[in-house]
Enzyme design. Structure first.
Site, PDB file in Angstrom:
ATOM      1  N   LYS A 176      39.572  45.284  32.053  1.00 40.53           N
ATOM      2  CA  LYS A 176      39.293  45.683  33.444  1.00 40.53           C
ATOM      3  C   LYS A 176      37.818  45.412  33.720  1.00 40.53           C
ATOM      4  CE  LYS A 176      41.504  47.760  36.892  1.00 40.53           C
ATOM      5  NZ  LYS A 176      42.955  47.692  37.168  1.00 40.53           N
TER       6      LYS A 176
HETATM    7  P1  NAD Z   1      42.978  48.074  48.003  1.00 44.56           P
HETATM    8  O1  NAD Z   1      41.508  47.893  47.983  1.00 44.56           O
HETATM    9  O2  NAD Z   1      43.818  47.020  48.597  1.00 44.56           O
HETATM   10  O3  NAD Z   1      43.343  49.461  48.708  1.00 44.56           O
HETATM   11  C1  NAD Z   1      42.747  50.666  48.323  1.00 44.56           C
HETATM   12  C2  NAD Z   1      43.105  51.724  49.341  1.00 44.56           C
HETATM   13  O4  NAD Z   1      42.581  52.978  48.910  1.00 44.56           O
HETATM   14  C3  NAD Z   1      42.507  51.457  50.713  1.00 44.56           C
HETATM   15  O5  NAD Z   1      43.445  51.795  51.708  1.00 44.56           O
HETATM   16  C4  NAD Z   1      41.319  52.410  50.752  1.00 44.56           C
HETATM   17  O6  NAD Z   1      40.961  52.794  52.067  1.00 44.56           O
HETATM   18  C5  NAD Z   1      41.889  53.576  49.984  1.00 44.56           C
HETATM   19  N1  NAD Z   1      40.840  54.485  49.492  1.00 44.56           N
HETATM   20  C6  NAD Z   1      39.691  54.150  48.871  1.00 44.56           C
HETATM   21  N2  NAD Z   1      38.968  55.259  48.634  1.00 44.56           N
HETATM   22  C7  NAD Z   1      39.700  56.308  49.108  1.00 44.56           C
HETATM   23  C8  NAD Z   1      39.477  57.710  49.155  1.00 44.56           C
HETATM   24  N3  NAD Z   1      38.358  58.264  48.669  1.00 44.56           N
HETATM   25  N4  NAD Z   1      40.431  58.497  49.713  1.00 44.56           N
HETATM   26  C9  NAD Z   1      41.561  57.947  50.230  1.00 44.56           C
HETATM   27  N5  NAD Z   1      41.810  56.624  50.203  1.00 44.56           N
HETATM   28  C10 NAD Z   1      40.884  55.810  49.655  1.00 44.56           C
HETATM   29  O7  NAD Z   1      43.388  48.348  46.480  1.00 44.56           O
HETATM   30  P2  NAD Z   1      44.825  48.212  45.809  1.00 44.56           P
HETATM   31  O8  NAD Z   1      44.862  46.903  45.118  1.00 44.56           O
HETATM   32  O9  NAD Z   1      45.878  48.573  46.773  1.00 44.56           O
HETATM   33  O10 NAD Z   1      44.711  49.319  44.662  1.00 44.56           O
HETATM   34  C11 NAD Z   1      45.035  50.685  44.890  1.00 44.56           C
HETATM   35  C12 NAD Z   1      45.321  51.364  43.575  1.00 44.56           C
HETATM   36  O11 NAD Z   1      46.396  50.669  42.912  1.00 44.56           O
HETATM   37  C13 NAD Z   1      44.183  51.367  42.565  1.00 44.56           C
HETATM   38  O12 NAD Z   1      44.236  52.539  41.778  1.00 44.56           O
HETATM   39  C14 NAD Z   1      44.474  50.165  41.692  1.00 44.56           C
HETATM   40  O13 NAD Z   1      43.862  50.238  40.426  1.00 44.56           O
HETATM   41  C15 NAD Z   1      45.983  50.281  41.609  1.00 44.56           C
HETATM   42  N6  NAD Z   1      46.669  49.048  41.233  1.00 44.56           N
HETATM   43  C16 NAD Z   1      46.530  47.916  41.956  1.00 44.56           C
HETATM   44  C17 NAD Z   1      47.224  46.774  41.576  1.00 44.56           C
HETATM   45  C18 NAD Z   1      47.184  45.495  42.379  1.00 44.56           C
HETATM   46  O14 NAD Z   1      47.960  44.583  42.062  1.00 44.56           O
HETATM   47  N7  NAD Z   1      46.371  45.386  43.405  1.00 44.56           N
HETATM   48  C19 NAD Z   1      48.027  46.797  40.422  1.00 44.56           C
HETATM   49  C20 NAD Z   1      48.155  47.980  39.713  1.00 44.56           C
HETATM   50  C21 NAD Z   1      47.468  49.108  40.130  1.00 44.56           C
END
Ligand code: NAD
Length: 451
Positions: A137
Site C-alpha cells: 500500500k
Molecule cells: P474515493 O476517494 O473514490 O472515495 C472516498 C469517499 O470517502 C468520498 O466520498 C469521500 O468524500 C469520503 N470521505 C473521505 N473522508 C471522509 C470522512 N471523514 N467522513 C465521511 N466520508 C469521507 O475512494 P474509494 O476508492 O471509494 O475508497 C473508499 C474506501 O474503500 C477506502 O477505505 C479504500 O481503501 C477502500 N477500498 C477501495 C478500493 C478501490 O478499488 N477503490 C478497493 C478496496 C477497498
C-alpha cells in the site's frame, strides 16, 4: 462546475426530493477521537486469527512487520512557481505468494502506520481470494482537492519517479484507492514506461492496475470493488433468506466504492435513503437516484449541494433505520457510539477498517452481521488481477466475462469465510484472516526460510 446543478435546480428525478432553492450545506461533526492505532488493530486481529487457525509462531512473527517500508520526499513545482516538498509512502508487506499489490492513497491523513495496516490487509485479501499476489500500500500525504489538475499530474509523475525500481509489473503493482483513480494510474504507468527504456516500454503496462480501459485497463475494474461487495451481500441475503427487493440502505462515502455499490444495488431494488461524505450527510426517505447522485459527485467532487435530499447531521445519519449500512469512506468511522446508534441488519465493509474493534463488538452483540473488509471489498484486487493477466497476455476480456469470474470468486470466498466462522465459532473477520493466514503458512512450510 455545472452551474445548473450548483444553483440547486431540480433534477426532476424519480424519488428525489424536489427543491426549488439550494439546500443548506450538509452538517459535519465527528464523534471519532483522532488518536487511533490502525496498525495495532490489524496486529490484534492477526493474533486472534493466528490462534484460531493454529498458525506457527515464526509465520506470525514474519507477518507482524512489513518486508519494506519506503518513505520518499520529493519536490514539485506548483502552478504559482513555488516549490513544495511532498511526502510519499510505499509499504511492501509480503510477497510470498506473488508481487506486492495494493492501492495508492492521496489524503491529508496518510501516515506510515496506517499504510502499514492497509498493506498487511492486502496480503490477507490476496491470499483469501487465492490471487498470486502479496500485499502493499502507498500514498502521499496531501489533499488532492486542493491542487490543480496539472499539479496533480506533476505530483503523481514525480512520486512515481521517486519510487523508481521499487515498483514494477513483476515486483510491486499499485492501484487506485482514496483520492486516486484511473487517471492517476494512467500517469503512473506512462511515467514508469518512460523510465524503463524503449525496448521495454510496451511490456510494462501491468506496472499498475485500475488504468483507463483504452490505456490497458480492464472493463469492469472501476466498479469492481462495489460489484464484489454486492456479490457478498447477495450471498448473505441468500443465507439469511432476506429479500433485497424493496430494502433500504445507507452509504458513507460516495466515491468509487460507495457510489458503485449504491448504483448496482439500486438495480436489485435496494434504495439508498441516507448518504454521507467528507462534506456532510443527507437523507431522502424516498431513496436517492444513485445514478444521478454518482454523476453529480463526478461533476462536483462531493455530494455537497446535491438538490435531491435533506441535510442531516452525522449523528442522524448513523441513527437512520435501514436494512444495510455500507461504510465506503475511511477507517475508524464506526466506534461504540455509532454502533449503538446503527439500526440495520447488515454492515458491509466497502472501506478498509471502517469499524473499530469496540464498534464491531457492539454491532455483533446487537446481532448485526458484519461482512468484513478483507472479504467484502476484495473485488477490487480480484479484478486488478484480471487486468494484470490481460496485460501479460495482450488480451481484452468482455465485461460479462470479468463480472462472471468475479462473481464466482466472491461467492466462493464468502462461502469459505461463512463456513469457517460457523465451524470454528468465530466472527467472519477472524475467519477471513485465518483462512488467509493458513494459506500463507502452508507456503512458508513448503519453501522454508532462506538461507
Ligand atoms: P474515493 O476517494 O473514490 O472515495 C472516498 C469517499 O470517502 C468520498 O466520498 C469521500 O468524500 C469520503 N470521505 C473521505 N473522508 C471522509 C470522512 N471523514 N467522513 C465521511 N466520508 C469521507 O475512494 P474509494 O476508492 O471509494 O475508497 C473508499 C474506501 O474503500 C477506502 O477505505 C479504500 O481503501 C477502500 N477500498 C477501495 C478500493 C478501490 O478499488 N477503490 C478497493 C478496496 C477497498
Amino acid at each position: 462546475m455545472n452551474d445548473k446543478l450548483a444553483a440547486g435546480a431540480s433534477l426532476g428525478e424519480k424519488g428525489d426530493v424536489q427543491n426549488s432553492a439550494p439546500p443548506p450545506p450538509p452538517s459535519r461533526t465527528s464523534l471519532i477521537p483522532k488518536e487511533y492505532d490502525f496498525y495495532k488493530v490489524v496486529q490484534d486481529y492477526l493474533d486472534r486469527a493466528a490462534k484460531v487457525a493454529n498458525i506457527e509462531g515464526y509465520v506470525r512473527t514474519i507477518l507482524s512487520q512489513p518486508k519494506n517500508e519506503l518513505i520518499v520526499n520529493f519536490p514539485v513545482k506548483m502552478d504559482s512557481g513555488e516549490v513544495r516538498l511532498f511526502k510519499g509512502y510505499r509499504v511492501q508487506h509480503n510477497n510470498l505468494l506473488g508481487p506486492f499489490k495494493g492501492g495508492m492513497r492521496y489524503h491529508p491523513q496518510v501516515s506510515l502506520d496506517d499504510v502499514k495496516a492497509l498493506a498487511a490487509m492486502m496480503t490477507w485479501k490476496s491470499a483469501l481470494m487465492r490471487l498470486p499476489f502479496g500485499g502493499g500500500k502507498g500514498g502521499i500525504k496531501f489533499d488532492p482537492h486542493s491542487v490543480s489538475r496539472m499539479e496533480l499530474q506533476r505530483i503523481t509523475r514525480r512520486f512515481t519517479h521517486s519510487l523508481g525500481e521499487n515498483i514494477g509489473p513483476e515486483y510491486d503493482i499499485p492501484a487506485p484507492d482514496v483520492g486516486t483513480n484511473s487517471q492517476t494510474m494512467a500517469w503512473m504507468m506512462d511515467t514508469y514506461s518512460n523510465m524503463v527504456g524503449s525496448a521495454q516500454k510496451q511490456s510494462v503496462k501491468g506496472v499498475v492496475t485500475g488504468k483507463p480501459v483504452s490505456s490497458g485497463g480492464t472493463l469492469g475494474r472501476t466498479k469492481a470493488t462495489g460489484q464484489g461487495l454486492v456479490y457478498c451481500i447477495l450471498e448473505w441475503a441468500k443465507e439469511k433468506s432476506f429479500d433485497l427487493e424493496g430494502s433500504t440502505m445507507s452509504v458513507q462515502g460516495f466515491g468509487n466504492v460507495g457510489s458503485h455499490t449504491a448504483v448496482i444495488l439500486s438495480k436489485l431494488g435496494v434504495s439508498t435513503i441516507a448518504v454521507g461524505d467528507h462534506t456532510g450527510y443527507m437523507f431522502n426517505p424516498e431513496g436517492f437516484n444513485a445514478h444521478k447522485l454518482q454523476d453529480y459527485v463526478e461533476a462536483h467532487g462531493s455530494i455537497s449541494g446535491y438538490p435531491g435530499g435533506k441535510a442531516i447531521t452525522r449523528e442522524e445519519f448513523f441513527a437512520t433505520k435501514a436494512d444495510i449500512f455500507a461504510p465506503c469512506a475511511l477507517e475508524n468511522q464506526i466506534g461504540e457510539m455509532e454502533a449503538r446508534a446503527l439500526d440495520v441488519k447488515l454492515v458491509g465493509e466497502g472501506a478498509n477498517g471502517p469499524c473499530n474493534p469496540a464498534g464491531e463488538k457492539v454491532l455483533l452483540d446487537k446481532g448485526i452481521d458484519v461482512l468484513p473488509d478483507v472479504l467484502a471489498n476484495s473485488g477490487g484486487v480480484t479484478v486488478s488481477y484480471y487486468e494484470w493477466v490481460q496485460n501479460k497476455r495482450s488480451e481484452s476480456w468482455g465485461e460479462d466475462e470479468v463480472d462472471a469470474r468475479l462473481e464466482t470468486a466472491m461467492k466462493r470466498a464468502y462461502r469459505e469465510v461463512s463456513d469457517f466462522a460457523r465451524n470454528k465459532k468465530c466472527d467472519m473477520r477472524v475467519a477471513a484472516y485465518a483462512i488467509a493466514l493458513a494459506r500463507i503458512e502452508s507456503v512458508y512450510k513448503e519453501r522454508e526460510i532462506f538461507p
